[in-house]
Motif scaffolding. Structure first.
Motif, PDB file in Angstrom:
ATOM      1  N   ASP A  38       0.854  -1.079   0.023  1.00 32.08           N
ATOM      2  CA  ASP A  38       0.004  -0.049  -0.010  1.00 32.08           C
ATOM      3  C   ASP A  38       1.089   1.354   0.030  1.00 32.08           C
ATOM      4  N   LYS A  39       0.747   2.077  -1.231  1.00 33.42           N
ATOM      5  CA  LYS A  39       1.648   3.296  -1.177  1.00 33.42           C
ATOM      6  C   LYS A  39       1.098   4.542  -0.448  1.00 33.42           C
ATOM      7  N   ASN A  40      -0.368   4.140  -0.063  1.00 35.92           N
ATOM      8  CA  ASN A  40      -1.156   5.362   0.446  1.00 35.92           C
ATOM      9  C   ASN A  40      -1.306   4.922   1.976  1.00 35.92           C
ATOM     10  N   ILE A  41      -0.721   4.220   2.559  1.00 37.45           N
ATOM     11  CA  ILE A  41      -0.954   3.922   4.081  1.00 37.45           C
ATOM     12  C   ILE A  41      -0.714   5.132   4.852  1.00 37.45           C
ATOM     13  N   PHE A  42      -0.171   6.262   4.648  1.00 36.59           N
ATOM     14  CA  PHE A  42      -0.091   7.466   5.218  1.00 36.59           C
ATOM     15  C   PHE A  42       0.189   8.601   4.170  1.00 36.59           C
ATOM     16  N   THR A  43      -0.097   9.710   4.409  1.00 36.79           N
ATOM     17  CA  THR A  43       0.299  10.823   3.881  1.00 36.79           C
ATOM     18  C   THR A  43       1.253  11.603   4.136  1.00 36.79           C
ATOM     19  N   PRO A  44       2.367  11.401   3.320  1.00 35.97           N
ATOM     20  CA  PRO A  44       3.775  12.121   3.660  1.00 35.97           C
ATOM     21  C   PRO A  44       3.669  13.568   4.023  1.00 35.97           C
ATOM     22  N   ASN A  66      -4.275   5.075  13.198  1.00 36.23           N
ATOM     23  CA  ASN A  66      -4.448   5.830  11.896  1.00 36.23           C
ATOM     24  C   ASN A  66      -3.311   7.060  11.803  1.00 36.23           C
ATOM     25  N   LEU A  67      -2.178   6.462  11.006  1.00 36.57           N
ATOM     26  CA  LEU A  67      -1.117   7.578  11.002  1.00 36.57           C
ATOM     27  C   LEU A  67      -1.240   8.806  10.582  1.00 36.57           C
ATOM     28  N   PRO A  87       6.095  16.248  14.547  1.00 39.16           N
ATOM     29  CA  PRO A  87       6.816  15.479  13.584  1.00 39.16           C
ATOM     30  C   PRO A  87       6.506  14.235  13.911  1.00 39.16           C
ATOM     31  N   ARG A  88       6.247  13.199  12.913  1.00 39.26           N
ATOM     32  CA  ARG A  88       6.192  11.930  13.069  1.00 39.26           C
ATOM     33  C   ARG A  88       7.509  11.136  12.692  1.00 39.26           C
ATOM     34  N   ILE A  89       7.711  10.106  13.754  1.00 37.15           N
ATOM     35  CA  ILE A  89       9.015   9.108  13.201  1.00 37.15           C
ATOM     36  C   ILE A  89       8.333   7.772  12.847  1.00 37.15           C
ATOM     37  N   MET A  90       8.635   7.251  12.064  1.00 32.67           N
ATOM     38  CA  MET A  90       8.217   5.492  11.577  1.00 32.67           C
ATOM     39  C   MET A  90       9.180   4.854  11.371  1.00 32.67           C
ATOM     40  N   LEU A 119       8.796  -0.306  -0.307  1.00 30.58           N
ATOM     41  CA  LEU A 119       8.539   1.015   0.495  1.00 30.58           C
ATOM     42  C   LEU A 119       7.024   1.642   0.319  1.00 30.58           C
ATOM     43  N   ASN A 120       6.326   2.090   1.565  1.00 30.20           N
ATOM     44  CA  ASN A 120       5.187   2.616   1.426  1.00 30.20           C
ATOM     45  C   ASN A 120       5.101   4.035   1.293  1.00 30.20           C
ATOM     46  N   ILE A 121       6.038   4.201   0.203  1.00 31.08           N
ATOM     47  CA  ILE A 121       5.910   5.757  -0.540  1.00 31.08           C
ATOM     48  C   ILE A 121       6.047   5.622  -2.035  1.00 31.08           C
ATOM     49  N   LEU A 122       5.469   6.701  -2.679  1.00 29.86           N
ATOM     50  CA  LEU A 122       5.512   6.712  -4.187  1.00 29.86           C
ATOM     51  C   LEU A 122       6.895   6.770  -4.552  1.00 29.86           C
ATOM     52  N   PRO A 123       7.211   6.214  -5.610  1.00 29.37           N
ATOM     53  CA  PRO A 123       8.899   6.172  -6.352  1.00 29.37           C
ATOM     54  C   PRO A 123       9.069   7.887  -6.649  1.00 29.37           C
ATOM     55  N   ASP A 124       8.089   8.753  -7.019  1.00 25.64           N
ATOM     56  CA  ASP A 124       8.367  10.002  -7.349  1.00 25.64           C
ATOM     57  C   ASP A 124       8.703  10.758  -6.166  1.00 25.64           C
ATOM     58  N   ASN A 125       8.414  10.461  -5.084  1.00 18.93           N
ATOM     59  CA  ASN A 125       8.573  11.164  -3.919  1.00 18.93           C
ATOM     60  C   ASN A 125      10.469  11.234  -3.362  1.00 18.93           C
TER      61      ASN A 125
END
Length: 329
Positions: free
Chosen positions: A70-76, A136-137, A143-146, A155-161
């Motif tokens: 899931d690439k949308n598990i949280f909003t960066p 819910n992240l 600030p968040r640490i994960m 990785l749960n982030i999009l490749p273009d980030n």
């Protein structure tokens, strides 16, 4: 310490490796070590591994993990930071260093802010644990640490980030093997491992343990084909110069320079004896170990140790200028 912080793609001067290369098989292990690998008789589906696991695109993950793809598990957010490691590579200590820096540089006013608790399940959650544990992240304040133990491509982030902060920590593979064995023994109801310590050394070498193959896992992060914003740290170097490690992480978070007194405060807060409780919520049997580097020399069989160094050379040799020479010896 001169950690490599890269948003560049290092692929241009690197020869592609065959990612389908198979780890050594039972017969090869027996021929090299002269041991009878009895635990091969207990294999769990679907990947026929000696531990309970789930198969995600051919990679093994612990059975209690989810949302791997899931690439949308949280909003960066701009001030997020994620620690990514192969398990037992200094994750907990690195998370606590980051938490302590935030508390010094940007102390939350709310006493119930996640960063105010030592319990990392709250202050620095493993984002792929079940939702009822992580919550819910996006509801967590900045600030968040994960943390994550996902393969690079998962990785749960999009490749273009290219701005999301990622801290990648590597540790001597033989120390990781020793630490992971004790870890699995502590929570074996998750893994169902029935082998001996001697057999475990060989299973780890084959990449048949939690999170798969240590060498392939780290190879993908060192390659960083998407050009993620990664700060690379070496656990042994972190231990050797803790003050510089704190300065490096502080700079990566974008904060102003720390005073010597502030660094002393962080050093005291992140002593291993002061970190008991960071993992309590996962299982009462898990303990933060002393994190001593080179401890494998008193535990790992000499006949197997040389094959660890050999595999490090074969797979990670092209990164030798970024890794300690001891990994190859």
């Amino acid at each position: 310490m001169n950690p490599v912080n890269t948003s560049e793609d290092h692929q241009s001067n690197i020869k592609d490796k065959d990612m389908e290369e198979k780890p050594a098989g039972k017969e090869d292990i027996m021929q090299r070590t002269g041991r009878h690998v009895t635990s091969f008789m207990k294999e769990y589906p679907p990947l026929k591994l000696p531990i309970l696991h789930q198969d995600v695109e051919g990679f093994s993950y612990p059975i209690h993990c989810g949302n791997i793809l899931d690439k949308n598990i949280f909003t960066p957010r701009h001030d997020d930071c994620m620690v990514v490691t192969f398990p037992r590579s200094g994750t907990t200590w690195t998370l606590e260093l980051l938490r302590s820096i935030h508390l010094i540089q940007n102390p939350p006013e709310n006493p119930l802010h996640p960063l105010r608790t030592l319990n990392h399940q709250v202050s620095a959650p493993w984002i792929n644990l079940p939702r009822h544990r992580v919550g819910n992240l996006d509801n967590k304040p900045s600030p968040r640490i994960m943390k994550s133990h996902n393969q690079y491509q998962h990785l749960n982030i999009l490749p273009d980030n290219k701005t999301f902060r990622i801290v990648h920590v590597m540790r001597e593979p033989r120390d990781v093997a020793c630490s992971s064995y004790h870890h699995i023994q502590a929570i074996n109801h998750f893994f169902g491992y029935m082998g001996t310590w001697k057999e475990y050394q060989e299973h780890f070498l084959e990449g048949k343990m939690e999170s798969g193959d240590y060498w392939r896992f780290n190879e993908q992060y060192l390659d960083n084909k998407h050009g993620f914003n990664i700060l690379y740290l070496i656990y042994e170097q972190m231990q050797a110069d803790k003050r510089d490690t704190i300065k490096t992480l502080n700079n990566f978070l974008g904060y102003e320079k720390l005073s010597d007194q502030q660094i002393d405060t962080i050093l005291d807060a992140t002593k291993f004896e002061n970190m008991k409780g960071t993992q309590k919520s996962l299982n009462d049997n898990i303990k933060v170990l002393n994190g001593i580097s080179g401890g494998y020399k008193n535990q790992l069989d000499d006949g197997v140790s040389k094959f660890y160094a050999e595999k490090t050379e074969n797979i990670l040799g092209r990164f030798s200028d970024r890794l300690p020479h001891s990994y190859f010896e």
